[in-house]
Scaffold this motif. Sequence first.
Motif, PDB file in Angstrom:
ATOM      1  N   PHE A 235      45.508  36.875  41.919  1.00 53.23           N
ATOM      2  CA  PHE A 235      44.625  36.671  42.950  1.00 53.23           C
ATOM      3  C   PHE A 235      45.107  36.446  44.275  1.00 53.23           C
ATOM      4  O   PHE A 235      44.200  35.888  45.261  1.00 53.23           O
ATOM      5  CB  PHE A 235      44.622  34.920  42.316  1.00 53.23           C
ATOM      6  N   ALA A 236      46.183  35.933  44.400  1.00 51.88           N
ATOM      7  CA  ALA A 236      46.764  35.452  46.150  1.00 51.88           C
ATOM      8  C   ALA A 236      46.252  36.893  46.859  1.00 51.88           C
ATOM      9  O   ALA A 236      45.667  36.765  48.368  1.00 51.88           O
ATOM     10  CB  ALA A 236      48.554  35.540  46.030  1.00 51.88           C
ATOM     11  N   ILE A 237      46.205  38.322  46.829  1.00 55.49           N
ATOM     12  CA  ILE A 237      46.333  39.382  46.833  1.00 55.49           C
ATOM     13  C   ILE A 237      44.117  39.792  47.954  1.00 55.49           C
ATOM     14  O   ILE A 237      44.000  40.427  47.918  1.00 55.49           O
ATOM     15  CB  ILE A 237      46.673  40.830  47.072  1.00 55.49           C
ATOM     16  N   TYR A 238      43.993  39.224  46.587  1.00 53.26           N
ATOM     17  CA  TYR A 238      42.202  39.141  46.615  1.00 53.26           C
ATOM     18  C   TYR A 238      41.711  38.493  47.777  1.00 53.26           C
ATOM     19  O   TYR A 238      42.294  37.526  48.294  1.00 53.26           O
ATOM     20  CB  TYR A 238      41.825  38.148  45.314  1.00 53.26           C
ATOM     21  N   GLY A 239      41.067  38.777  48.803  1.00 52.96           N
ATOM     22  CA  GLY A 239      40.075  38.469  49.829  1.00 52.96           C
ATOM     23  C   GLY A 239      39.178  38.292  49.060  1.00 52.96           C
ATOM     24  O   GLY A 239      37.929  38.571  48.652  1.00 52.96           O
ATOM     25  N   ALA A 240      38.315  36.485  49.320  1.00 50.11           N
ATOM     26  CA  ALA A 240      37.379  36.100  49.351  1.00 50.11           C
ATOM     27  C   ALA A 240      36.102  37.513  49.354  1.00 50.11           C
ATOM     28  O   ALA A 240      34.559  37.461  49.037  1.00 50.11           O
ATOM     29  CB  ALA A 240      37.654  35.012  50.038  1.00 50.11           C
ATOM     30  N   GLU A 241      36.188  37.504  50.643  1.00 46.80           N
ATOM     31  CA  GLU A 241      34.894  38.835  51.083  1.00 46.80           C
ATOM     32  C   GLU A 241      34.814  39.718  50.644  1.00 46.80           C
ATOM     33  O   GLU A 241      33.470  39.861  50.046  1.00 46.80           O
ATOM     34  CB  GLU A 241      35.504  38.895  52.126  1.00 46.80           C
ATOM     35  N   TYR A 242      35.280  40.338  49.067  1.00 48.94           N
ATOM     36  CA  TYR A 242      35.559  40.807  47.917  1.00 48.94           C
ATOM     37  C   TYR A 242      34.481  40.393  46.948  1.00 48.94           C
ATOM     38  O   TYR A 242      33.571  41.023  45.943  1.00 48.94           O
ATOM     39  CB  TYR A 242      36.583  41.593  47.885  1.00 48.94           C
ATOM     40  N   LEU A 243      34.680  39.305  46.604  1.00 49.32           N
ATOM     41  CA  LEU A 243      34.405  38.135  45.125  1.00 49.32           C
ATOM     42  C   LEU A 243      32.987  38.022  46.092  1.00 49.32           C
ATOM     43  O   LEU A 243      32.046  36.904  44.778  1.00 49.32           O
ATOM     44  CB  LEU A 243      34.885  37.420  45.530  1.00 49.32           C
ATOM     45  N   ALA A 244      32.558  37.049  47.193  1.00 48.80           N
ATOM     46  CA  ALA A 244      31.267  36.864  47.728  1.00 48.80           C
ATOM     47  C   ALA A 244      30.398  37.420  46.745  1.00 48.80           C
ATOM     48  O   ALA A 244      29.436  36.896  46.426  1.00 48.80           O
ATOM     49  CB  ALA A 244      31.764  36.160  49.058  1.00 48.80           C
ATOM     50  N   PRO A 245      29.950  38.870  47.493  1.00 47.34           N
ATOM     51  CA  PRO A 245      28.578  39.536  47.377  1.00 47.34           C
ATOM     52  C   PRO A 245      28.216  39.167  45.894  1.00 47.34           C
ATOM     53  O   PRO A 245      27.295  39.625  46.255  1.00 47.34           O
ATOM     54  CB  PRO A 245      28.824  40.557  48.102  1.00 47.34           C
ATOM     55  N   ALA A 246      29.553  39.645  45.412  1.00 46.25           N
ATOM     56  CA  ALA A 246      28.813  39.978  43.636  1.00 46.25           C
ATOM     57  C   ALA A 246      29.169  38.674  42.597  1.00 46.25           C
ATOM     58  O   ALA A 246      29.478  38.889  41.894  1.00 46.25           O
ATOM     59  CB  ALA A 246      29.065  41.248  43.160  1.00 46.25           C
ATOM     60  N   ALA A 247      29.304  37.362  43.383  1.00 49.85           N
ATOM     61  CA  ALA A 247      29.778  36.293  42.505  1.00 49.85           C
ATOM     62  C   ALA A 247      28.726  35.761  41.136  1.00 49.85           C
ATOM     63  O   ALA A 247      29.318  36.162  40.070  1.00 49.85           O
ATOM     64  CB  ALA A 247      29.991  34.987  43.511  1.00 49.85           C
ATOM     65  N   ALA A 248      28.031  35.947  41.011  1.00 52.72           N
ATOM     66  CA  ALA A 248      26.585  35.666  40.166  1.00 52.72           C
ATOM     67  C   ALA A 248      26.878  37.089  38.773  1.00 52.72           C
ATOM     68  O   ALA A 248      27.013  36.914  37.839  1.00 52.72           O
ATOM     69  CB  ALA A 248      24.974  35.716  40.911  1.00 52.72           C
ATOM     70  N   TYR A 249      26.983  38.101  39.286  1.00 55.04           N
ATOM     71  CA  TYR A 249      27.686  38.879  38.646  1.00 55.04           C
ATOM     72  C   TYR A 249      29.134  38.621  37.798  1.00 55.04           C
ATOM     73  O   TYR A 249      29.214  38.774  36.201  1.00 55.04           O
ATOM     74  CB  TYR A 249      28.099  40.710  39.088  1.00 55.04           C
ATOM     75  N   ILE A 250      29.620  38.537  38.247  1.00 57.90           N
ATOM     76  CA  ILE A 250      31.384  38.086  38.390  1.00 57.90           C
ATOM     77  C   ILE A 250      31.416  37.071  37.285  1.00 57.90           C
ATOM     78  O   ILE A 250      32.591  37.095  36.025  1.00 57.90           O
ATOM     79  CB  ILE A 250      32.492  37.641  39.680  1.00 57.90           C
ATOM     80  N   VAL A 251      30.754  36.416  37.894  1.00 60.26           N
ATOM     81  CA  VAL A 251      30.905  33.891  37.648  1.00 60.26           C
ATOM     82  C   VAL A 251      30.130  34.990  35.508  1.00 60.26           C
ATOM     83  O   VAL A 251      30.644  34.126  35.049  1.00 60.26           O
ATOM     84  CB  VAL A 251      30.304  33.255  38.307  1.00 60.26           C
ATOM     85  N   GLY A 252      28.674  35.813  35.811  1.00 59.44           N
ATOM     86  CA  GLY A 252      28.391  35.765  34.469  1.00 59.44           C
ATOM     87  C   GLY A 252      29.075  36.353  33.376  1.00 59.44           C
ATOM     88  O   GLY A 252      29.092  35.974  31.720  1.00 59.44           O
ATOM     89  N   ALA A 253      29.330  37.527  34.337  1.00 58.32           N
ATOM     90  CA  ALA A 253      29.937  38.608  33.257  1.00 58.32           C
ATOM     91  C   ALA A 253      31.469  37.504  32.115  1.00 58.32           C
ATOM     92  O   ALA A 253      31.598  37.911  31.111  1.00 58.32           O
ATOM     93  CB  ALA A 253      30.617  39.545  33.830  1.00 58.32           C
ATOM     94  N   MET A 254      32.125  37.131  33.393  1.00 54.16           N
ATOM     95  CA  MET A 254      33.376  35.976  33.133  1.00 54.16           C
ATOM     96  C   MET A 254      32.638  34.744  31.452  1.00 54.16           C
ATOM     97  O   MET A 254      33.501  35.085  31.003  1.00 54.16           O
ATOM     98  CB  MET A 254      34.008  35.548  34.351  1.00 54.16           C
TER      99      MET A 254
END
Length: 444
Positions: A235-254
Motif C-alpha cells: 500500500f505504501a508504494i501505491y499511488g492514490a492517482e491509480y486508485l481514484a479512477p476506478a474506485a467503484a470497481y475496486i470497492v464493489g469487487a472487494m
Amino acid sequence: MAKEKKQNNIVRNMMIALVGGLVVGLGFMLLKQQMSEGTWNVINALLFQDITADQGFHSIGLFYIIGQLFMRGLQMAIVPLVLVSLSLAMCSISSSSKLGRIAGRTLLGFFCFYVVGALIAGIVAFAMKTAGFFNVKLPAEAVTEAATLDQFNPLATIVTAVPSNIGTAFSSNNSILAVVVVAIVLGLCMNALGDKMKPLKSVLENLSDIINLYLTFLINKVGPVAIFCLISRTFAIYGAEYLAPAAAYIVGAMLTLFVLVVTLYPIGIGLTTGLSPIKFLKKIAKVGVFGFSTNSSAACLPLNTRTCLDELGCSKEITSFVLPTGMTINMNGTTVMHMFAVTFIATASGIDITPANLITVAFLSICAAMGCPAIPIAGTTLIVTILSGMGWTSDLCMIAYALVVAINRPVEMALLPLNVIGDATVNVIVNKKENELDETKYNA
C-alpha cells in the motif's frame, strides 16, 4: 488446551500484522502526497524499493527483502510438499472406487462454488453497471503501455498437465498441475506394487516430516513479521492517482469477495454437512489472512494443510488430494474478479453489456480460471483472454483493461481468501461425506 492457545496466538499475531501493515502502508501512501519527491525517494530506498530493479541498485529495501525471503522460503517447499503429500495419499488409497468417488466429489464441490460465485458477482456487477458506477473517463495516455500482456488459451492446460520432462516440471512453481499429475502417477504405481515400495514410502514419509517441521517454523515465527512488511509495502508504494479512477470497481469487487467468504462457504458447510459454520470460520480465518497477505494460493498450501489436519479434523489421505487439486483448479475468487473487471471494462469502453453476455463471460472465466497459475497477478493477466473470447478487443477495451492491470492489486489480494478458504471448504465436505472427518477435533 495448550495447543489451542498456541493456535489462537498464531491467529492473533497474523491479525496484528495485517492491521499494522494496513495502517503503516496507508499512512505512507497519504504521507507521500505531502512529501517532497526527494524525501520520499530516501524513505522508499530505505524500506520499500525493489532492489532487483534497475533503480534499486543503491537501495536497501528492508521491507522488500524480508517479504521476498519469506515468500521464497514458502515457494521453496511447494513442489516437494505437493509431490510428497499427494503421492502418499494416492499410495494409501487402496480402493480405486474410493479414489474415483473422492475425485468426483472434489470436482463437483469446486464447480458448484464456481457457479454460485459467478452468479452472485454477475448480479452485483450488473447492478452497479446499471446504476452508472462504472462510467469513468479512461486515462488513455497514462496506461496504454500496460495493455501488452500475452493471451492464454485455457485448453492449453490439458496439454501442459502432462509434462514432457519431469525435471522441468519440478523446476518451477508455475507447473504445479504437472507436479500433481506426476504425484498421482507415482502414488498409484506405488499402490499397485505393494510391499516392494515400502522403502520408497518410508523415504517420502520422512521427507514429509522434514517439510512440515520447516513450514511450521517459517509460518509461526517468521510469518507475522513478513506479513507486516508485505502489506505495508504494497500500500505504501501505491499511488492514490491509480486508485481514484476506478474506485467503484475496486470497492464493489472487494466488498463482494469479502461477503462471499463469510457467507457462501459457511452456508455450504452448513447445508451439506450439518456442521457449525461459525467454528469453521474461526479456525480457517488465519488462512484467509495469510492468502490476503501473500497473494498466492500456492504459498497458502502449507498453512491450509496444517489447519485442515490439526484443527478441522480432516484426514491426511483426503486432504493431500483435495488441497493440491484445489490449488490448481479452484480459482473461484478469480472468477468473481473477472465478472467485475469485464463488466467495468466493457461499460467504460461504451459496450452495453447484457445478462446474456455475463453468462458467456462466466463460462469463459471458469474455463480460464481453472488453468490459472497459483501465483500473484495471474488472474488479472487472464482478463484479456475473456475479452478476446467476447470479441471485445477495441482500443478502448485495451485501455480500460490496462487501467485494471494498473489498479488491480487490492482486488487480487482480496480474492485469494475466497480461493484458499474454498479449498478447505470442499475438503471438509468431502471428508464428511466419506465419513473420515474427526468431528470431535472440528468442534473443539
